[in-house]
Design a protein around this motif. Structure first.
Motif, PDB file in Angstrom:
ATOM      1  N   PHE A 132       0.826  -1.201   0.000  1.00 20.16           N
ATOM      2  CA  PHE A 132       0.000   0.000   0.000  1.00 20.16           C
ATOM      3  C   PHE A 132       0.869   1.264   0.000  1.00 20.16           C
ATOM      4  CE2 PHE A 132      -2.078   3.368   2.488  1.00 20.16           C
ATOM      5  CZ  PHE A 132      -3.205   3.590   1.721  1.00 20.16           C
ATOM      6  N   LEU A 133       1.907   1.273   0.810  1.00 19.30           N
ATOM      7  CA  LEU A 133       2.796   2.429   0.863  1.00 19.30           C
ATOM      8  C   LEU A 133       3.541   2.621  -0.452  1.00 19.30           C
ATOM      9  CD1 LEU A 133       4.239   2.021   4.481  1.00 19.30           C
ATOM     10  CD2 LEU A 133       2.478   3.635   3.700  1.00 19.30           C
ATOM     11  N   ALA A 134       3.909   1.513  -1.100  1.00 15.85           N
ATOM     12  CA  ALA A 134       4.550   1.611  -2.412  1.00 15.85           C
ATOM     13  C   ALA A 134       3.580   2.183  -3.439  1.00 15.85           C
ATOM     14  CB  ALA A 134       5.052   0.234  -2.851  1.00 15.85           C
ATOM     15  N   HIS A 135       2.307   1.771  -3.358  1.00 17.00           N
ATOM     16  CA  HIS A 135       1.277   2.287  -4.265  1.00 17.00           C
ATOM     17  C   HIS A 135       1.014   3.766  -4.001  1.00 17.00           C
ATOM     18  CE1 HIS A 135      -2.434   2.657  -6.506  1.00 17.00           C
ATOM     19  NE2 HIS A 135      -3.100   2.941  -5.403  1.00 17.00           N
ATOM     20  N   GLN A 136       1.101   4.180  -2.743  1.00 15.26           N
ATOM     21  CA  GLN A 136       0.918   5.594  -2.407  1.00 15.26           C
ATOM     22  C   GLN A 136       1.961   6.454  -3.111  1.00 15.26           C
ATOM     23  OE1 GLN A 136       1.235   6.434   1.777  1.00 15.26           O
ATOM     24  NE2 GLN A 136       0.663   8.563   1.562  1.00 15.26           N
ATOM     25  N   LYS A 137       3.188   5.979  -3.179  1.00 10.90           N
ATOM     26  CA  LYS A 137       4.263   6.727  -3.825  1.00 10.90           C
ATOM     27  C   LYS A 137       4.212   6.613  -5.350  1.00 10.90           C
ATOM     28  CE  LYS A 137       7.496   6.295   0.048  1.00 10.90           C
ATOM     29  NZ  LYS A 137       8.819   5.764   0.489  1.00 10.90           N
ATOM     30  N   ASP A 138       3.792   5.452  -5.838  1.00 10.65           N
ATOM     31  CA  ASP A 138       3.841   5.185  -7.280  1.00 10.65           C
ATOM     32  C   ASP A 138       2.527   4.558  -7.731  1.00 10.65           C
ATOM     33  OD1 ASP A 138       4.342   4.455  -9.880  1.00 10.65           O
ATOM     34  OD2 ASP A 138       5.950   3.040  -9.405  1.00 10.65           O
ATOM     35  N   PRO A 139       1.682   5.283  -8.464  1.00 13.23           N
ATOM     36  CA  PRO A 139       0.386   4.750  -8.895  1.00 13.23           C
ATOM     37  C   PRO A 139       0.491   3.487  -9.743  1.00 13.23           C
ATOM     38  CG  PRO A 139       0.505   7.129  -9.252  1.00 13.23           C
ATOM     39  CD  PRO A 139       1.891   6.685  -8.891  1.00 13.23           C
ATOM     40  N   THR A 140       1.622   3.252 -10.370  1.00 14.33           N
ATOM     41  CA  THR A 140       1.773   2.061 -11.212  1.00 14.33           C
ATOM     42  C   THR A 140       2.127   0.819 -10.394  1.00 14.33           C
ATOM     43  OG1 THR A 140       4.126   2.428 -11.652  1.00 14.33           O
ATOM     44  CG2 THR A 140       2.542   3.518 -13.113  1.00 14.33           C
ATOM     45  N   SER A 141       2.434   1.012  -9.118  1.00 12.34           N
ATOM     46  CA  SER A 141       2.738  -0.105  -8.233  1.00 12.34           C
ATOM     47  C   SER A 141       1.439  -0.553  -7.558  1.00 12.34           C
ATOM     48  CB  SER A 141       3.767   0.319  -7.181  1.00 12.34           C
ATOM     49  OG  SER A 141       4.038  -0.738  -6.283  1.00 12.34           O
ATOM     50  N   HIS A 142       0.996  -1.757  -7.852  1.00 16.95           N
ATOM     51  CA  HIS A 142      -0.307  -2.208  -7.368  1.00 16.95           C
ATOM     52  C   HIS A 142      -0.248  -2.758  -5.946  1.00 16.95           C
ATOM     53  CE1 HIS A 142      -2.383  -1.489 -11.066  1.00 16.95           C
ATOM     54  NE2 HIS A 142      -1.553  -2.257 -11.757  1.00 16.95           N
ATOM     55  N   ALA A 143      -1.354  -2.578  -5.220  1.00 18.49           N
ATOM     56  CA  ALA A 143      -1.504  -3.102  -3.864  1.00 18.49           C
ATOM     57  C   ALA A 143      -2.715  -4.030  -3.835  1.00 18.49           C
ATOM     58  CB  ALA A 143      -1.704  -1.959  -2.869  1.00 18.49           C
ATOM     59  N   PRO A 144      -2.581  -5.234  -3.299  1.00 18.05           N
ATOM     60  CA  PRO A 144      -3.691  -6.186  -3.318  1.00 18.05           C
ATOM     61  C   PRO A 144      -4.889  -5.705  -2.507  1.00 18.05           C
ATOM     62  CG  PRO A 144      -1.905  -6.994  -1.945  1.00 18.05           C
ATOM     63  CD  PRO A 144      -1.382  -5.797  -2.662  1.00 18.05           C
ATOM     64  N   SER A 145      -6.061  -6.197  -2.907  1.00 15.61           N
ATOM     65  CA  SER A 145      -7.330  -5.808  -2.291  1.00 15.61           C
ATOM     66  C   SER A 145      -8.030  -7.024  -1.693  1.00 15.61           C
ATOM     67  CB  SER A 145      -8.262  -5.181  -3.333  1.00 15.61           C
ATOM     68  OG  SER A 145      -7.800  -3.920  -3.744  1.00 15.61           O
ATOM     69  N   GLN A 146      -8.805  -6.775  -0.642  1.00 15.38           N
ATOM     70  CA  GLN A 146      -9.635  -7.823  -0.055  1.00 15.38           C
ATOM     71  C   GLN A 146     -10.835  -7.192   0.630  1.00 15.38           C
ATOM     72  OE1 GLN A 146      -7.629 -10.403   2.727  1.00 15.38           O
ATOM     73  NE2 GLN A 146      -9.334 -11.852   2.879  1.00 15.38           N
ATOM     74  N   ALA A 147     -11.968  -7.867   0.554  1.00 17.77           N
ATOM     75  CA  ALA A 147     -13.169  -7.476   1.295  1.00 17.77           C
ATOM     76  C   ALA A 147     -13.787  -8.735   1.878  1.00 17.77           C
ATOM     77  CB  ALA A 147     -14.163  -6.756   0.392  1.00 17.77           C
TER      78      ALA A 147
END
Length: 353
Positions: free
Chosen positions: A285-300
């Motif tokens: 998530f922190l990597a995605h915050q810095k770089d929009p092209t870096s994906h962060a996994p999702s779960q619900a």
């Protein structure tokens, strides 16, 4: 004597490092690997940057979306509350047309009930973070979804508001995610997983702390009859359940349910279950915050508030949506928003009602 003092300091430092390692490992999600669901039938609905919270209004049939651009930390011209019909993705429109220029919306909550004259009314409660301090904006909601600003509330117990739930025309609870905020003590609070988050209550005139003991308080909501309140502990990965006194607003904690997810916003389904999206891996998530092209996994997940039993209803690598912050059930659909992404993902959902 000095040797004893140094030994004590060494033990304290060692225990602190062990505590930090435990909290970071548990909260980071490095040990969590959810099995991804089949999301091929999901449809992205473009809104505006940062679709952090989504709630549904059964009267108008509209989904309200709180959107704010968060990467830059600056005010953004597209910050606002948007609405759309989940059956018509092309119906997106800005409905917070009279919002202030420094509007930075965060958590939202829809309440419908009656005023003192017995007339049906709707209220949308919106947390905002202008530069001048934290606020809650209360909007009147027309049957067609149009919003009209009624009141802006600030009080001393509204320390670091994240999510909100309205329980009356002007009454609401709001989670305070941390105590110390963006300070050195705040970082220590986070890394040690100190349970200093809380839930405040505003009775229409005054605000106070109604519950505490959260390791980063996040989502908050109430049962359909208002008798229970649910609060999410993000770092603690725990769902807190409270009995609620509607007359006084007092809360009594009755359960803590562990859920292996960095729990974010809470939505209550028509089935009485809780639908909670959250953070799978903090580092991603922190990597995605810095770089929009870096994906962060999702779960619900869908959680039974009585037992704490949970099942995954959505999981994704981040290709469809990054690190979901909300999952709202609307009939046979799930509406998913995210902290940074600019769309709401609409997915089919086939669980029993």
């Amino acid at each position: 004597m000095m040797r004893i003092v140094l030994s004590v300091i060494g033990i304290v430092l060692a225990l602190t490092l062990v505590r930090i390692g435990y909290v970071v490992t548990r909260a980071s999600g490095t040990l969590s690997h959810p099995e991804y669901t089949d999301n091929a039938a999901c449809t992205p609905v473009e809104i505006a940057p940062g679709t952090e919270d989504v709630t549904f209004d059964p009267v108008s049939g509209l989904a309200f979306v709180s959107a704010a651009e968060r990467r830059s930390g600056e005010m953004h011209p597209r910050n606002g509350i948007y609405a759309f019909d989940p059956q018509n993705p092309d119906s997106v429109r800005l409905v917070s047309i009279d919002a202030p220029a420094d509007f930075r919306p965060h958590g939202i909550s829809l309440w419908r009930g009656e005023d003192d004259a017995g007339q049906s009314i709707g209220r949308l409660f919106v947390i905002s973070h202008p530069y001048t301090g934290h606020q809650v904006l209360i909007y009147d909601v027309a049957d067609d979804g149009a919003l009209s600003h009624l009141e802006t509330v600030s009080h001393d117990a509204l320390r670091s508001p994240n999510d909100i739930v309205g329980v009356g025309p002007t009454q609401f609870y709001a989670s305070n995610d941390v105590y110390f905020g963006d300070t050195p003590m705040g970082y220590l609070e986070a890394f040690l997983g100190l349970p200093l988050g809380s839930i405040s209550y505003y009775d229409g005139q005054d605000g106070r702390i109604a519950a505490d003991g959260f390791a980063y308080a996040n989502g908050v909501n109430v049962s359909a009859d208002g008798s229970e309140l649910y609060g999410a502990g993000f770092i603690g990965r725990t769902l807190h359940v409270f009995d609620r006194d509607p007359a006084t607003g007092d809360l009594t904690r009755t359960a803590r349910h562990p859920v292996p997810l960095g729990l974010d916003n809470i939505e209550v389904g028509s089935d009485g279950a809780l639908y909670i999206a959250g953070n799978v891996n903090v580092f991603d998530f922190l990597a995605h915050q810095k770089d929009p092209t870096s994906h962060a996994p999702s779960q619900a997940v869908r959680v039974d508030p009585a037992t704490g039993d949970w099942t995954t209803v959505f999981a994704d690598s981040g290709e469809a949506i990054d690190s979901t912050s909300v999952a709202t059930r609307v009939g046979d659909q799930l509406l998913l928003g995210a902290v940074f992404d600019s769309h709401v993902l609409v997915c089919p959902y086939s669980a029993a009602p």
